[in-house]
Design a protein around this motif. Structure first.
Motif, short mmCIF file in Angstrom:
data_model
loop_
_atom_site.label_atom_id
_atom_site.label_comp_id
_atom_site.label_asym_id
_atom_site.label_seq_id
_atom_site.Cartn_x
_atom_site.Cartn_y
_atom_site.Cartn_z
N ASN A 274 0.81 -1.22 0.00
CA ASN A 274 0.00 0.00 0.00
C ASN A 274 0.84 1.26 0.00
O ASN A 274 0.55 2.20 -0.75
N LEU A 275 1.85 1.33 0.85
CA LEU A 275 2.69 2.54 0.86
C LEU A 275 3.50 2.64 -0.43
O LEU A 275 3.64 3.73 -0.99
N HIS A 276 4.01 1.53 -0.90
CA HIS A 276 4.74 1.56 -2.18
C HIS A 276 3.85 2.12 -3.30
O HIS A 276 4.30 2.98 -4.08
N ASN A 277 2.62 1.64 -3.35
CA ASN A 277 1.70 2.13 -4.39
C ASN A 277 1.41 3.61 -4.23
O ASN A 277 1.28 4.34 -5.24
N LEU A 278 1.31 4.07 -3.00
CA LEU A 278 1.09 5.49 -2.74
C LEU A 278 2.29 6.30 -3.20
O LEU A 278 2.14 7.34 -3.86
N TRP A 279 3.49 5.84 -2.88
CA TRP A 279 4.70 6.59 -3.29
C TRP A 279 4.83 6.63 -4.80
O TRP A 279 5.23 7.65 -5.37
N VAL A 280 4.49 5.53 -5.47
CA VAL A 280 4.52 5.53 -6.94
C VAL A 280 3.57 6.60 -7.50
O VAL A 280 3.90 7.32 -8.43
N ALA A 281 2.38 6.71 -6.88
CA ALA A 281 1.38 7.66 -7.36
C ALA A 281 1.80 9.10 -7.18
O ALA A 281 1.52 9.95 -8.03
N ILE A 282 2.46 9.41 -6.06
CA ILE A 282 2.80 10.81 -5.78
C ILE A 282 4.20 11.19 -6.24
O ILE A 282 4.55 12.37 -6.21
N ALA A 283 5.00 10.21 -6.66
CA ALA A 283 6.38 10.51 -7.07
C ALA A 283 6.46 11.62 -8.11
O ALA A 283 7.31 12.52 -8.00
N PRO A 284 5.59 11.63 -9.13
CA PRO A 284 5.66 12.74 -10.11
C PRO A 284 5.39 14.10 -9.47
O PRO A 284 5.95 15.12 -9.91
N LEU A 285 4.53 14.14 -8.47
CA LEU A 285 4.24 15.41 -7.79
C LEU A 285 5.44 15.89 -6.98
O LEU A 285 5.72 17.09 -6.90
N VAL A 286 6.15 14.95 -6.36
CA VAL A 286 7.37 15.29 -5.62
C VAL A 286 8.42 15.82 -6.58
O VAL A 286 9.05 16.86 -6.32
N LYS A 287 8.60 15.13 -7.68
CA LYS A 287 9.62 15.54 -8.66
C LYS A 287 9.31 16.92 -9.23
O LYS A 287 10.22 17.74 -9.44
N ALA A 288 8.03 17.21 -9.44
CA ALA A 288 7.62 18.50 -10.00
C ALA A 288 7.47 19.58 -8.93
O ALA A 288 7.10 20.71 -9.26
N LYS A 289 7.74 19.22 -7.67
CA LYS A 289 7.64 20.15 -6.54
C LYS A 289 6.22 20.71 -6.38
O LYS A 289 6.04 21.86 -5.98
#
Length: 318
Positions: free
Chosen positions: A214-229
Motif C-alpha cells: 500500500n505505501l509503495h503504491n502510494l509513493w509511486v502515485a505521488i512521485a511525479p508530484l514530488v519531482k515537480a515540486k
C-alpha cells in the motif's frame, strides 16, 4: 553621474534579496491542528483543519478532537470568531481515515451542535461509523442512513481509490489511497488546490511489517508530484520509538520505518528530499516516548527532511 553610480551600486546589493524573493515558494494551504497526539489525552487527538490559503472553507482530516482544539486555536489567535462558528461554518466536511475512536470521537460528540455536512471516507470506514456509532444504541443517528429515526445532519460520501473527487463547498479536490493498519484498512487523502497538493496519511504500518504494497503504491502515485515540486507536504504518523517490538506496533510507524519509507519515495521520484516538508503526526504519549521519537528522527534524518512537529491550535502554511 554620482547619483547613477550610487543607484547602480544599491541595485547590485539588493539583487540577492530580489532573487531570494523570486524563488521563495508561494503558500497554497493553511492547516490548523486541532489535535496532534495518538492517544492518552482525549483533548488532543488526531484532527487537522485544512483550507486553500485565503479562504475559510476548511475540511477536517480526521476528527478525534474538535472543540478543545478550536479553543487552543483561538488562544493562538488562529481563529478570532466564536468556536461555534468554526465548527458550524468553517468546517465543510469530515475526512475520516479509519473508524478508531481517536480519529472520530470529536465529530461524534459534537454532532448535536454541528451543521449539515458530509462525512467522506472509504466505504468500509463509513459502514463502521453507520453500524457502530450513529446507531441509536451508541449515539443518536445524526446521519441520513442507518437506523431510524434519521436526523439527516450528516451525509455519507464514499470515496473510491483512483478517482479524484470535488469537495463540496470548497475549491479543493481529493483522491484516496488505502493503507494497511494492522487488521483494518486506513486511508491516505491527497488534497489538491489548483496545482498544489498536501498528502495526509491516517494510521499506517510499514510495508515490510504489514506485508503490504500500500505505501509503495502510494509513493509511486505521488512521485511525479514530488519531482515537480507540486507536493507541499506529507503529514504522516510516527507512533512509537524504535524500542517498540514489531509485534506490538499494531499498524504504526517508528522513526526507522518512516525514514525507510521516505527513502523509497526519494528513490521512486528520483529526487532529493532535502528540505521537503514532513509533518510528524500521531506521536503517542508518555512524553518520554515522544522525546525519544524526536531524538531518533533527528539522528536518522540523513536525507535532511524538514521535520515539523505540529502544535495544537497553531496554524501551519505550505
Amino acid at each position: 553621474m554620482k547619483y547613477h553610480r550610487k543607484l547602480s551600486f544599491l541595485i547590485f546589493l539588493l539583487l540577492p534579496v530580489f532573487a531570494f524573493a523570486q524563488v521563495k515558494p508561494a503558500t497554497s494551504f493553511r492547516i490548523v491542528p486541532l489535535g496532534v497526539l495518538g492517544g492518552a489525552d482525549e483533548s488532543n487527538l488526531s484532527a487537522y483543519m485544512l483550507a486553500a490559503k485565503g479562504t475559510n472553507n476548511y475540511i477536517c482530516l480526521d476528527a478525534g478532537t474538535i472543540l478543545a482544539g478550536i479553543a487552543k486555536a483561538q488562544a493562538y489567535k488562529t481563529f478570532t470568531v466564536p468556536a461555534a462558528d468554526v465548527l458550524r461554518k468553517y468546517i465543510k466536511g469530515y475526512f475520516i481515515s479509519h473508524a478508531h475512536l481517536d480519529h472520530l470521537a470529536g465529530m461524534v460528540m459534537n454532532a448535536p451542535d454541528d451543521s449539515t455536512k458530509n462525512i467522506y471516507g472509504l466505504k468500509s470506514t463509513l459502514e463502521t461509523i453507520k453500524t457502530h456509532y450513529f446507531t441509536w444504541k451508541s449515539w443518536a443517528n445524526f446521519a441520513d442512513d442507518g437506523g431510524a429515526p434519521l436526523l439527516k445532519k450528516y451525509h455519507y460520501k464514499p470515496l473510491e481509490p483512483g478517482i479524484e473527487t470535488a469537495i463540496e463547498n470548497t475549491n479543493l479536490q481529493v483522491q484516496v489511497f488505502p493503507l494497511a493498519h494492522s487488521n483494518l484498512t486506513s486511508t491516505a487523502f491527497l488534497v489538491r488546490s489548483n496545482d498544489s497538493y498536501v498528502l495526509y496519511l491516517g494510521d499506517t504500518g510499514a510495508d515490510e511489517i504489514e506485508k503490504s504494497q500500500n505505501l509503495h503504491n502510494l509513493w509511486v502515485a505521488i512521485a511525479p508530484l514530488v519531482k515537480a515540486k507540486k507536493l507541499k507536504a506529507i503529514m504522516i504518523e510516527v507512533s512509537f520509538p524504535g524500542e517498540q517490538p514489531e509485534k506490538s506496533l499494531f499498524g504504526h510507524l517508528t522513526p526507522r520505518l518512516l525514514m525507510n519509507e521516505m527513502g523509497e519515495l526519494s528513490k521512486l521520484s528520483n529526487t532529493s528530499l532535502k528540505g521537503f516538508n514532513v509533518v510528524v503526526t500521531h506521536l503517542k504519549p508518555p512524553y518520554k516516548n515522544i522525546t525519544q521519537i524526536k531524538a531518533e528522527l533527528k539522528a536518522g534524518n540523513k536525507m535532511q527532511l524538514n521535520l515539523i512537529y505540529p502544535q495544537q491550535g497553531k496554524a501551519l502554511e505550505f
